[in-house]
Design an enzyme around this catalytic site. Structure first.
Site, PDB file in Angstrom:
ATOM      1  N   ASP A  51       0.927  -1.295  -0.238  1.00 52.39           N
ATOM      2  CA  ASP A  51       0.090  -0.035  -0.079  1.00 52.39           C
ATOM      3  C   ASP A  51       0.874   1.111  -0.113  1.00 52.39           C
ATOM      4  O   ASP A  51       0.424   2.347  -0.139  1.00 52.39           O
ATOM      5  CB  ASP A  51      -1.239   0.015   1.127  1.00 52.39           C
ATOM      6  CG  ASP A  51      -0.196   0.013   2.422  1.00 52.39           C
ATOM      7  OD1 ASP A  51       0.961  -0.178   2.607  1.00 52.39           O
ATOM      8  OD2 ASP A  51      -1.142   0.004   3.549  1.00 52.39           O
ATOM      9  N   SER A  52       2.320   1.085   0.102  1.00 54.10           N
ATOM     10  CA  SER A  52       2.939   2.319  -0.255  1.00 54.10           C
ATOM     11  C   SER A  52       2.909   2.729  -1.472  1.00 54.10           C
ATOM     12  O   SER A  52       3.281   3.836  -2.042  1.00 54.10           O
ATOM     13  CB  SER A  52       4.699   1.659  -0.115  1.00 54.10           C
ATOM     14  OG  SER A  52       4.822   0.461  -0.806  1.00 54.10           O
ATOM     15  N   ASP A  90      -0.969  -6.207  -0.163  1.00 52.31           N
ATOM     16  CA  ASP A  90      -1.495  -5.396   1.009  1.00 52.31           C
ATOM     17  C   ASP A  90      -3.027  -5.121   0.975  1.00 52.31           C
ATOM     18  O   ASP A  90      -3.493  -4.656   0.078  1.00 52.31           O
ATOM     19  CB  ASP A  90      -0.876  -4.085   1.294  1.00 52.31           C
ATOM     20  CG  ASP A  90       0.364  -3.932   2.074  1.00 52.31           C
ATOM     21  OD1 ASP A  90       0.543  -4.896   2.822  1.00 52.31           O
ATOM     22  OD2 ASP A  90       1.308  -3.160   1.941  1.00 52.31           O
ATOM     23  N   LYS A 120      -1.570  -9.098   3.073  1.00 54.12           N
ATOM     24  CA  LYS A 120      -0.731  -8.888   4.343  1.00 54.12           C
ATOM     25  C   LYS A 120      -1.624  -7.861   4.953  1.00 54.12           C
ATOM     26  O   LYS A 120      -2.395  -6.826   4.122  1.00 54.12           O
ATOM     27  CB  LYS A 120       0.604  -8.162   3.877  1.00 54.12           C
ATOM     28  CG  LYS A 120       1.204  -7.512   4.930  1.00 54.12           C
ATOM     29  CD  LYS A 120       3.003  -7.207   4.627  1.00 54.12           C
ATOM     30  CE  LYS A 120       3.233  -5.935   3.771  1.00 54.12           C
ATOM     31  NZ  LYS A 120       2.626  -4.635   4.581  1.00 54.12           N
ATOM     32  N   GLU A 122      -1.688  -5.371   8.557  1.00 54.27           N
ATOM     33  CA  GLU A 122      -0.735  -4.897   9.736  1.00 54.27           C
ATOM     34  C   GLU A 122      -1.625  -4.880  11.027  1.00 54.27           C
ATOM     35  O   GLU A 122      -2.408  -4.556  11.254  1.00 54.27           O
ATOM     36  CB  GLU A 122      -0.688  -3.115   9.528  1.00 54.27           C
ATOM     37  CG  GLU A 122       0.082  -2.956   8.335  1.00 54.27           C
ATOM     38  CD  GLU A 122       0.314  -1.518   7.909  1.00 54.27           C
ATOM     39  OE1 GLU A 122      -0.144  -0.588   8.832  1.00 54.27           O
ATOM     40  OE2 GLU A 122       1.028  -0.954   6.767  1.00 54.27           O
ATOM     41  N   GLU A 189       8.965  -3.892  10.763  1.00 56.37           N
ATOM     42  CA  GLU A 189       9.209  -2.868  10.110  1.00 56.37           C
ATOM     43  C   GLU A 189       9.863  -1.844  11.347  1.00 56.37           C
ATOM     44  O   GLU A 189       9.293  -1.522  12.323  1.00 56.37           O
ATOM     45  CB  GLU A 189       8.266  -1.872   9.530  1.00 56.37           C
ATOM     46  CG  GLU A 189       8.623  -0.646   8.583  1.00 56.37           C
ATOM     47  CD  GLU A 189       7.689  -0.133   7.773  1.00 56.37           C
ATOM     48  OE1 GLU A 189       6.798  -0.945   7.284  1.00 56.37           O
ATOM     49  OE2 GLU A 189       7.773   0.915   7.395  1.00 56.37           O
TER      50      GLU A 189
HETATM   51  O1  KIV Z   1       3.606  -1.202   1.778  1.00 56.48           O
HETATM   52  C1  KIV Z   1       4.697  -1.492   1.878  1.00 56.48           C
HETATM   53  O2  KIV Z   1       5.559  -1.142   0.816  1.00 56.48           O
HETATM   54  C2  KIV Z   1       5.146  -2.384   2.920  1.00 56.48           C
HETATM   55  C3  KIV Z   1       6.789  -2.617   2.902  1.00 56.48           C
HETATM   56  C4  KIV Z   1       7.330  -1.300   3.519  1.00 56.48           C
HETATM   57  C5  KIV Z   1       6.683  -3.673   3.775  1.00 56.48           C
HETATM   58  O3  KIV Z   1       4.421  -2.585   3.628  1.00 56.48           O
END
Ligand code: KIV
Length: 271
Positions: A51-52, A90, A120, A122, A189
């Site tokens: 989600d980056s 994510d 994934k 969080e 992280e």
């Molecule tokens: O969204 C992302 O890029 C991440 C990584 C930093 C692990 O969750």
């Protein structure tokens, strides 16, 4: 030959085997077809459709605004490109917190519409019910502890997490909880290296670190950061392998100059 070297396709079992023989796991983000193809050809084991993308692709300040539909779109682009890597997608902020049935529905939507291989999420104890429900549908789940960027407004800063004993012991118990629930790996992280090593030794599933030191079972970086495309973000843990922003800018300057002075296109570049 190494476990990863033997694998035609990386699965969650491959990652488990890699941990058990002490082979490091590599993970990078990707959000589009062209770069995902290069990342896969480069031999990375896991591609994270992170989600980056909210920051890197859309220019938002945080990961909070990205939607389920945006994540599915990015994941579809990546899935079309990849032959070997395991693709983890994510789940965006708001798609799994608070309501485990909604979490399950959203995870199913991601898997059905994107073709990704895992999701994934969080968080620890607060979201374990959602994780269990998603796992009960046969969807592999990667956890994410430490600095969890979707909680940035709770943390107030992107500094290192779990330096204090109370947060560190919660992180260790969360990692054990995620392992017991059935997660296949956990991203750690921006936590102290010593704590990440302790967690990696305390659980049997792989840990993938970002700013969490060399004791993790694998490492992940944001692709645009390690390629030097994004230059406004320089945390200590980031190693830049290229300085693409300079090279791209210089190539674009050359193109502009060539067009303006009539050098491009030349006789060989026209019909
Ligand atoms: O969204 C992302 O890029 C991440 C990584 C930093 C692990 O969750």
């Amino acid at each position: 030959m190494s476990v990863a070297g033997k694998a035609r396709k990386i699965t969650t079992n491959t990652l488990q085997e890699m941990k058990s023989v002490g082979e490091k796991i590599t993970m990078l983000t990707a959000y589009d077809y062209s770069l995902a193809k290069l990342v896969d050809k480069g031999g990375v084991d896991v591609i994270l459709v992170g989600d980056s993308a909210s920051n890197v692709m859309a220019g938002n300040d945080t990961t909070v605004p990205i939607t389920l539909e945006h994540m599915i779109y990015h994941a579809q682009c990546v899935v079309r490109a990849v032959d070997r890597a395991l693709i983890v997608v994510d789940m965006p902020f708001g798609s799994y917190q608070g309501n485990s049935k909604a979490a399950l529905d959203n995870a199913i939507k991601i898997m059905k519409e994107s073709g990704g291989h895992a999701v994934k999420l969080e968080g620890g104890a607060e979201i374990v019910e959602s994780i269990k429900r998603i796992l009960s549908a046969g969807i592999p789940v990667m956890g994410h502890l430490g600095l969890t960027p979707q909680s940035i407004y709770k943390f107030g800063t992107y500094t290192v997490r779990a330096r204090e004993d109370e947060e560190a012991s919660k992180l260790i118990s969360d990692a054990k909880l995620l392992e017991e629930a059935g997660c296949f790996a956990i991203v750690l992280e921006k936590i102290p290296a010593e704590l990440a090593t302790k967690v990696s030794e305390a659980i049997s599933i792989p840990t993938i670190g970002i700013g969490a030191g060399a004791g993790c079972d694998g490492q992940v970086l944001v692709l645009h950061d390690m390629l030097g495309i994004t230059m406004d973000f320089s945390p200590r843990f980031l190693r830049r392998y290229l300085n693409l922003s300079e090279q791209i800018e210089s190539a674009i300057n050359s193109y502009v100059d060539d067009v303006r002075c009539g050098d491009f296109p030349n006789d060989d570049e026209q019909y």
